[in-house]
Design a protein around this motif. Structure first.
Motif, PDB file in Angstrom:
ATOM      1  N   LEU A   1      66.590  27.144  63.518  1.00  0.00           N
ATOM      2  CA  LEU A   1      65.685  27.738  62.531  1.00  0.00           C
ATOM      3  C   LEU A   1      66.468  28.571  61.528  1.00  0.00           C
ATOM      4  N   GLY A   2      67.478  29.280  62.005  1.00  0.00           N
ATOM      5  CA  GLY A   2      68.290  30.089  61.093  1.00  0.00           C
ATOM      6  C   GLY A   2      68.976  29.275  60.024  1.00  0.00           C
ATOM      7  N   GLY A   3      69.266  28.001  60.326  1.00  0.00           N
ATOM      8  CA  GLY A   3      69.846  27.128  59.311  1.00  0.00           C
ATOM      9  C   GLY A   3      68.865  26.827  58.201  1.00  0.00           C
ATOM     10  N   HIS A   4      67.613  26.607  58.570  1.00  0.00           N
ATOM     11  CA  HIS A   4      66.587  26.341  57.551  1.00  0.00           C
ATOM     12  C   HIS A   4      66.326  27.597  56.715  1.00  0.00           C
ATOM     13  N   VAL A   5      66.361  28.753  57.376  1.00  0.00           N
ATOM     14  CA  VAL A   5      66.240  30.013  56.640  1.00  0.00           C
ATOM     15  C   VAL A   5      67.414  30.175  55.678  1.00  0.00           C
ATOM     16  N   ALA A   6      68.619  29.812  56.140  1.00  0.00           N
ATOM     17  CA  ALA A   6      69.820  29.932  55.307  1.00  0.00           C
ATOM     18  C   ALA A   6      69.732  29.033  54.073  1.00  0.00           C
TER      19      ALA A   6
ATOM     20  N   MET B   1      77.113  27.294  56.036  1.00  0.00           N
ATOM     21  CA  MET B   1      77.439  26.485  57.209  1.00  0.00           C
ATOM     22  C   MET B   1      76.163  26.278  58.023  1.00  0.00           C
ATOM     23  N   LEU B   2      75.904  25.025  58.386  1.00  0.00           N
ATOM     24  CA  LEU B   2      74.688  24.678  59.111  1.00  0.00           C
ATOM     25  C   LEU B   2      75.028  24.043  60.445  1.00  0.00           C
ATOM     26  N   THR B   3      74.331  24.480  61.484  1.00  0.00           N
ATOM     27  CA  THR B   3      74.466  23.900  62.810  1.00  0.00           C
ATOM     28  C   THR B   3      73.070  23.684  63.390  1.00  0.00           C
ATOM     29  N   GLY B   4      72.791  22.452  63.810  1.00  0.00           N
ATOM     30  CA  GLY B   4      71.491  22.156  64.405  1.00  0.00           C
ATOM     31  C   GLY B   4      70.327  22.320  63.453  1.00  0.00           C
ATOM     32  N   ALA B   5      70.561  22.109  62.165  1.00  0.00           N
ATOM     33  CA  ALA B   5      69.524  22.330  61.151  1.00  0.00           C
ATOM     34  C   ALA B   5      69.626  21.268  60.064  1.00  0.00           C
ATOM     35  N   PRO B   6      69.040  20.098  60.266  1.00  0.00           N
ATOM     36  CA  PRO B   6      69.113  19.066  59.235  1.00  0.00           C
ATOM     37  C   PRO B   6      68.355  19.480  57.977  1.00  0.00           C
ATOM     38  N   PRO B   7      68.993  19.401  56.805  1.00  0.00           N
ATOM     39  CA  PRO B   7      68.309  19.746  55.564  1.00  0.00           C
ATOM     40  C   PRO B   7      67.358  18.621  55.171  1.00  0.00           C
ATOM     41  N   VAL B   8      66.107  18.771  55.525  1.00  0.00           N
ATOM     42  CA  VAL B   8      65.130  17.695  55.344  1.00  0.00           C
ATOM     43  C   VAL B   8      64.354  17.888  54.051  1.00  0.00           C
TER      44      VAL B   8
ATOM     45  N   GLN C   1      67.323  18.670  48.826  1.00  0.00           N
ATOM     46  CA  GLN C   1      67.755  18.821  47.438  1.00  0.00           C
ATOM     47  C   GLN C   1      68.681  20.018  47.271  1.00  0.00           C
ATOM     48  N   VAL C   2      68.373  21.116  47.949  1.00  0.00           N
ATOM     49  CA  VAL C   2      69.212  22.316  47.846  1.00  0.00           C
ATOM     50  C   VAL C   2      70.632  22.008  48.299  1.00  0.00           C
ATOM     51  N   VAL C   3      70.770  21.331  49.440  1.00  0.00           N
ATOM     52  CA  VAL C   3      72.095  21.037  49.982  1.00  0.00           C
ATOM     53  C   VAL C   3      72.816  20.003  49.131  1.00  0.00           C
ATOM     54  N   GLU C   4      72.095  18.992  48.668  1.00  0.00           N
ATOM     55  CA  GLU C   4      72.738  17.949  47.864  1.00  0.00           C
ATOM     56  C   GLU C   4      73.190  18.465  46.510  1.00  0.00           C
ATOM     57  N   GLN C   5      72.492  19.464  45.969  1.00  0.00           N
ATOM     58  CA  GLN C   5      72.821  19.973  44.642  1.00  0.00           C
ATOM     59  C   GLN C   5      73.641  21.267  44.682  1.00  0.00           C
TER      60      GLN C   5
ATOM     61  N   VAL D   1      79.493  23.496  51.374  1.00  0.00           N
ATOM     62  CA  VAL D   1      78.527  23.359  52.469  1.00  0.00           C
ATOM     63  C   VAL D   1      79.241  22.730  53.663  1.00  0.00           C
ATOM     64  N   ALA D   2      79.219  23.423  54.791  1.00  0.00           N
ATOM     65  CA  ALA D   2      79.845  22.919  56.012  1.00  0.00           C
ATOM     66  C   ALA D   2      78.759  22.475  56.989  1.00  0.00           C
TER      67      ALA D   2
END
Length: 288
Positions: free
Chosen positions: A103-108, A122-129, A204-208, A213-214
């Motif tokens: 959840l913290g990854g989605h918040v990030a 950096m994201l762990t266990g949080a797919p940017p959907v 979109q946030v991660v792709e742009q 982004v790790a």
């Protein structure tokens, strides 16, 4: 190295946080649902805490933080991101790496969509959907255990199962207490906010993203589809999508000996890029 604990007041909740005395670029770590800042103990106990200013806080409704003053607005991904933004602002952090787990990854990601202090993610266990239920299905495995993520009231058996899903057989004894302490209203509300597509389009946030982004996941994560991460059209992916072998949902806890060097190397990359950007901005200001 010293670690200091304090409580800060935000409009969303009173938050308990820890920070180390390292002087390098701050690394703000955001935990997952049912957890607390204690899950990052193996980063605070490592040389990372000497090199960087590590900061971890308990989200509203978790750990030693208070429950949300207004659960309706705070217990959404966007509300939790606003809470994280207040942490950055109150601590006067102008440049930081944000490490978000689950959840913290989605918040990030949500935080990165609007806060200028985010220089690396950096994201762990949080797919940017992408927004909506179909986006969720692409990034997460669909199985009955996923219902625990939205269940409001946990039994002891529910807490035991959720602990196993998150940490396998490596959990600290305190983790079960953290799961049972969590305000169950958050689980239901956050899940609704993700499914309904409120907040930023995380894909979109991660792709742009213009900052590095790790992506670092556990090889045997029971929640996320690792193949999904390879489908994204990253604008600034650091190195490649890393997979920590023989770990599950929390590789930073299970194998800090493998995870911490990745976080350290990523932090060095971000620090160098941030310094170059600052120097360029100063030159442009002088030229004008």
């Amino acid at each position: 190295m010293s670690v200091f604990d304090r409580t800060i007041r935000t409009p969303q909740a009173d938050l308990r946080l820890s920070q180390s005395s390292g002087s390098g670029i701050p690394i703000v770590m955001i935990h997952g649902s049912g957890s607390s800042r204690a899950v990052f103990a193996r980063q605070f106990e490592s040389p990372l805490a000497d090199t960087h200013r590590l900061i971890a806080f308990d989200l509203p409704g978790h750990g030693q933080s208070s429950d949300a003053h207004d659960p309706t607005t705070a217990y959404t991904v966007a509300g939790l991101a606003q809470c994280a933004a207040h942490v950055l602002d109150l601590l006067e952090i102008g440049h930081a790496i944000i490490f978000g787990w689950s959840l913290g990854g989605h918040v990030a990601i949500e935080l990165a969509s609007f806060h200028r202090a985010v220089n690396g993610l950096m994201l762990t266990g949080a797919p940017p959907v992408s927004k909506g239920p179909f986006g969720m299905l692409r990034g997460f495995h669909a199985h009955w255990d996923m219902l625990l993520a939205s269940k409001r009231v946990y039994s002891e058996r529910d807490a035991e199962r959720f602990e196993t899903l998150c940490f396998g057989d490596t959990a600290d004894p305190s983790f079960r207490h953290a799961i049972l302490r969590t305000d169950g209203r958050l689980r239901a509300a956050v899940t609704r906010s993700l499914i309904s597509g409120k907040g930023a389009d995380q894909k979109q946030v991660v792709e742009q993203a213009t900052f590095p982004v790790a992506i670092v996941n556990g090889e045997n994560d029971p929640f996320v589809r690792l193949s999904y991460f390879e489908t994204l059209a990253y604008g600034s992916l650091w190195e490649h999508c890393h997979v920590v072998p023989d770990t599950g949902h929390a590789p930073f806890w299970e194998r800090p000996d493998l995870f911490n060097p990745l976080l350290s190397r990523f932090a060095e990359t971000v620090a160098i890029q941030s310094a170059k950007a600052t120097t360029l901005a100063r030159r442009q200001t002088r030229a004008s």
